[in-house]
Scaffold this motif. Structure first.
Motif, PDB file in Angstrom:
ATOM      1  N   ASN A 133       0.796  -1.153   0.072  1.00 31.10           N
ATOM      2  CA  ASN A 133       0.082   0.020   0.080  1.00 31.10           C
ATOM      3  C   ASN A 133       0.963   1.134  -0.013  1.00 31.10           C
ATOM      4  OD1 ASN A 133      -2.129  -1.281   2.605  1.00 31.10           O
ATOM      5  ND2 ASN A 133      -2.232  -1.704   0.387  1.00 31.10           N
ATOM      6  N   GLY A 134       0.298   2.207  -0.246  1.00 26.98           N
ATOM      7  CA  GLY A 134       0.954   3.651  -0.242  1.00 26.98           C
ATOM      8  C   GLY A 134      -0.146   4.676  -0.017  1.00 26.98           C
ATOM      9  N   VAL A 135       0.497   6.032   0.527  1.00 23.90           N
ATOM     10  CA  VAL A 135      -0.624   6.785   0.836  1.00 23.90           C
ATOM     11  C   VAL A 135       0.016   8.226   0.196  1.00 23.90           C
ATOM     12  CG1 VAL A 135       0.733   7.284   2.724  1.00 23.90           C
ATOM     13  CG2 VAL A 135      -1.629   8.107   2.538  1.00 23.90           C
ATOM     14  N   VAL A 136      -0.951   8.701  -0.528  1.00 20.45           N
ATOM     15  CA  VAL A 136      -0.575  10.048  -1.400  1.00 20.45           C
ATOM     16  C   VAL A 136      -0.608  11.091  -0.573  1.00 20.45           C
ATOM     17  CG1 VAL A 136      -1.594  11.657  -3.268  1.00 20.45           C
ATOM     18  CG2 VAL A 136      -2.103   9.165  -3.257  1.00 20.45           C
ATOM     19  N   ILE A 137       0.736  11.867  -0.330  1.00 22.38           N
ATOM     20  CA  ILE A 137       0.990  12.852   0.685  1.00 22.38           C
ATOM     21  C   ILE A 137       1.248  14.163  -0.017  1.00 22.38           C
ATOM     22  CG2 ILE A 137       1.760  11.229   2.350  1.00 22.38           C
ATOM     23  CD1 ILE A 137       4.689  11.926   1.535  1.00 22.38           C
ATOM     24  N   ALA A 138       1.355  14.165  -1.382  1.00 19.50           N
ATOM     25  CA  ALA A 138       1.748  15.494  -2.175  1.00 19.50           C
ATOM     26  C   ALA A 138       1.036  14.886  -3.370  1.00 19.50           C
ATOM     27  CB  ALA A 138       3.068  15.877  -1.963  1.00 19.50           C
ATOM     28  N   ASP A 139       1.261  16.030  -4.439  1.00 21.34           N
ATOM     29  CA  ASP A 139       0.591  15.925  -5.782  1.00 21.34           C
ATOM     30  C   ASP A 139       1.546  14.611  -6.343  1.00 21.34           C
ATOM     31  OD1 ASP A 139      -1.365  17.685  -5.362  1.00 21.34           O
ATOM     32  OD2 ASP A 139      -0.250  19.292  -6.552  1.00 21.34           O
ATOM     33  N   ASP A 140       0.898  13.601  -6.772  1.00 20.19           N
ATOM     34  CA  ASP A 140       1.371  12.497  -7.500  1.00 20.19           C
ATOM     35  C   ASP A 140       2.784  11.889  -6.514  1.00 20.19           C
ATOM     36  OD1 ASP A 140      -0.161  13.093  -9.408  1.00 20.19           O
ATOM     37  OD2 ASP A 140       1.133  13.782 -10.660  1.00 20.19           O
ATOM     38  N   LEU A 141       2.707  12.035  -5.206  1.00 20.71           N
ATOM     39  CA  LEU A 141       3.811  11.638  -4.739  1.00 20.71           C
ATOM     40  C   LEU A 141       3.314  10.861  -3.514  1.00 20.71           C
ATOM     41  CD1 LEU A 141       6.837  11.804  -4.401  1.00 20.71           C
ATOM     42  CD2 LEU A 141       6.571  13.510  -2.494  1.00 20.71           C
ATOM     43  N   ILE A 142       3.775   9.387  -3.497  1.00 22.06           N
ATOM     44  CA  ILE A 142       3.304   8.512  -2.300  1.00 22.06           C
ATOM     45  C   ILE A 142       4.339   7.999  -1.495  1.00 22.06           C
ATOM     46  CG2 ILE A 142       2.250   5.980  -2.451  1.00 22.06           C
ATOM     47  CD1 ILE A 142       1.926   8.201  -5.558  1.00 22.06           C
ATOM     48  N   ALA A 143       3.895   7.936  -0.208  1.00 21.43           N
ATOM     49  CA  ALA A 143       4.899   7.370   0.928  1.00 21.43           C
ATOM     50  C   ALA A 143       4.550   5.820   1.037  1.00 21.43           C
ATOM     51  CB  ALA A 143       4.742   8.075   2.161  1.00 21.43           C
ATOM     52  N   VAL A 144       5.690   4.974   0.963  1.00 26.81           N
ATOM     53  CA  VAL A 144       5.393   3.639   0.967  1.00 26.81           C
ATOM     54  C   VAL A 144       6.477   3.110   2.108  1.00 26.81           C
ATOM     55  CG1 VAL A 144       5.576   1.423  -0.151  1.00 26.81           C
ATOM     56  CG2 VAL A 144       4.681   3.558  -1.370  1.00 26.81           C
ATOM     57  N   ALA A 145       6.184   1.825   2.991  1.00 27.04           N
ATOM     58  CA  ALA A 145       7.193   1.324   3.782  1.00 27.04           C
ATOM     59  C   ALA A 145       8.201   0.875   3.049  1.00 27.04           C
ATOM     60  CB  ALA A 145       6.440   0.414   4.674  1.00 27.04           C
ATOM     61  N   TYR A 146       9.518   1.195   3.095  1.00 29.81           N
ATOM     62  CA  TYR A 146      10.530   1.036   2.150  1.00 29.81           C
ATOM     63  C   TYR A 146      10.924  -0.758   2.271  1.00 29.81           C
ATOM     64  CZ  TYR A 146      15.241   0.517   0.339  1.00 29.81           C
ATOM     65  OH  TYR A 146      16.425   0.108  -0.322  1.00 29.81           O
ATOM     66  N   ARG A 147      10.703  -1.339   3.382  1.00 25.52           N
ATOM     67  CA  ARG A 147      10.726  -2.686   3.281  1.00 25.52           C
ATOM     68  C   ARG A 147       9.783  -3.423   2.725  1.00 25.52           C
ATOM     69  NH1 ARG A 147      15.489  -4.079   3.182  1.00 25.52           N
ATOM     70  NH2 ARG A 147      17.042  -3.299   4.696  1.00 25.52           N
ATOM     71  N   THR A 148       8.643  -3.063   2.160  1.00 25.20           N
ATOM     72  CA  THR A 148       7.685  -3.555   1.181  1.00 25.20           C
ATOM     73  C   THR A 148       7.994  -3.583  -0.080  1.00 25.20           C
ATOM     74  OG1 THR A 148       6.232  -1.744   1.225  1.00 25.20           O
ATOM     75  CG2 THR A 148       5.580  -3.201   2.864  1.00 25.20           C
ATOM     76  N   LEU A 149       8.990  -2.822  -0.551  1.00 29.49           N
ATOM     77  CA  LEU A 149       9.376  -2.816  -1.897  1.00 29.49           C
ATOM     78  C   LEU A 149      10.873  -3.279  -1.981  1.00 29.49           C
ATOM     79  CD1 LEU A 149       8.386   1.059  -2.749  1.00 29.49           C
ATOM     80  CD2 LEU A 149       7.055  -0.809  -3.470  1.00 29.49           C
ATOM     81  N   LYS A 150      11.858  -3.189  -0.863  1.00 31.89           N
ATOM     82  CA  LYS A 150      12.916  -3.799  -1.016  1.00 31.89           C
ATOM     83  C   LYS A 150      13.195  -4.812   0.322  1.00 31.89           C
ATOM     84  CE  LYS A 150      16.243  -2.481  -3.064  1.00 31.89           C
ATOM     85  NZ  LYS A 150      16.944  -2.998  -4.275  1.00 31.89           N
ATOM     86  N   PRO A 151      12.561  -5.689   0.136  1.00 25.40           N
ATOM     87  CA  PRO A 151      12.630  -6.757   1.499  1.00 25.40           C
ATOM     88  C   PRO A 151      13.924  -7.165   1.683  1.00 25.40           C
ATOM     89  CG  PRO A 151      11.422  -7.830  -0.358  1.00 25.40           C
ATOM     90  CD  PRO A 151      11.648  -6.396  -0.832  1.00 25.40           C
ATOM     91  N   ASP A 152      14.219  -7.571   2.989  1.00 23.94           N
ATOM     92  CA  ASP A 152      15.619  -7.917   3.185  1.00 23.94           C
ATOM     93  C   ASP A 152      15.962  -9.265   3.087  1.00 23.94           C
ATOM     94  OD1 ASP A 152      17.952  -8.343   4.029  1.00 23.94           O
ATOM     95  OD2 ASP A 152      17.929  -7.774   6.086  1.00 23.94           O
ATOM     96  N   VAL A 153      16.090  -9.592   1.443  1.00 17.20           N
ATOM     97  CA  VAL A 153      16.279 -11.124   1.079  1.00 17.20           C
ATOM     98  C   VAL A 153      17.292 -11.850   1.819  1.00 17.20           C
ATOM     99  CG1 VAL A 153      16.034 -12.492  -1.015  1.00 17.20           C
ATOM    100  CG2 VAL A 153      15.104 -10.269  -1.096  1.00 17.20           C
ATOM    101  N   SER A 154      18.437 -11.048   1.889  1.00 20.44           N
ATOM    102  CA  SER A 154      19.612 -11.951   2.461  1.00 20.44           C
ATOM    103  C   SER A 154      19.234 -12.278   4.089  1.00 20.44           C
ATOM    104  CB  SER A 154      20.657 -11.027   2.601  1.00 20.44           C
ATOM    105  OG  SER A 154      21.006 -10.269   1.371  1.00 20.44           O
TER     106      SER A 154
END
Length: 251
Positions: free
Chosen positions: A67-88
């Motif tokens: 999920n993401g939340v729109v915080i400015a025009d066309d800009l979305i805040a997302v939890a970073y680890r949901t996009l770049k999980p710690d695979v290692s």
């Protein structure tokens, strides 16, 4: 039959509590109705390449949904680890093992089911927050019109406060908005303030009963994979940098 005075007093207390709880649920439903349109789905493809002592040891493509939340025009805040999980971390520490990941094919899915090309413009691992922007060169970028949340307030939060977290179900469930109420169990003040709530999902914006944005649920290094709420003031600190990076997408 006369009630014992203590029992009668307890009944009065319970009677006073019950309507308050009902009031909170009514307020929470209103917050859900008002804020859910600004919560959108985010999808991406994570390419994973593993090597052992410098030699290829396997690769995998993994679909990501968050999920993401729109915080400015066309800009979305997302939890970073949901996009770049710690695979290692999931593979365990093995001598000679190296894992590289690459995020691609980012898409934003709006509540009406429309998809928009997107780019990761900035992330801050210490805060656990990433910023994703609509790709202005995308095919239908002009059609993205989600109203941003007001993230300008700093709201006081206390232990045992009930907060409202809003997210979206996976696409196979039509990205329906969902809501839950989480109670603040702890407040960690150093090195920066974070709120600990049980039963909260990752990458959900969190609100109080007045609809004020409290923060975003993220993962940070000190807490592992368990979500914590990163307050709005820290997100704002890097928001201007994200907007600068966002502006570069149009060049």
């Amino acid at each position: 039959m006369k009630l014992h005075p203590l029992i009668a007093a307890a009944g009065l207390v319970l009677a006073a509590i019950a309507p308050a709880s009902a009031d909170f649920k009514a307020e929470a439903r209103q917050v859900f109705t008002d804020k859910a349109p600004s919560v959108i789905g985010v999808r991406g493809l994570l390419k994973i390449e593993a090597s052992m002592n410098g030699k290829p040891a396997g690769s995998q493509d993994k679909q990501l949904h968050t999920n993401g939340v729109v915080i400015a025009d066309d800009l979305i805040a997302v939890a970073y680890r949901t996009l770049k999980p710690d695979v290692s971390a999931s593979l365990g520490k093995r001598p000679g093992l190296t894992v590289e990941t690459e995020l691609s094919e980012l898409k934003l899915i709006t509540p009406d089911g429309e998809e928009y090309d997107a780019k990761l413009v900035l992330h801050d691992e210490d805060l656990g927050v990433a910023f994703v922007a609509v790709d202005p060169k995308g095919e239908n970028a002009d059609g993205f019109s989600i109203e941003p949340l007001d993230v300008s307030k700093d709201v006081t939060v206390q232990q045992l406060d009930d907060l409202i977290a809003i997210g979206r179900l996976p696409e196979k469930l039509r990205s329906v908005a969902r809501v839950n109420i989480a109670t603040v169990a702890a407040i960690v003040e150093r090195p920066r303030m974070i709120y600990i709530c049980q039963g909260i999902s990752m990458s959900n914006p969190v609100f109080n009963a007045s609809g004020d944005f409290i923060g975003l649920s993220v993962a940070i290094k000190n807490t592992g994979a368990a979500p914590v709420i990163m307050p709005a003031k820290y997100i704002r600190k890097v928001m201007d940098q994200a907007k600068t990076k966002q502006a570069e997408l149009a060049k």
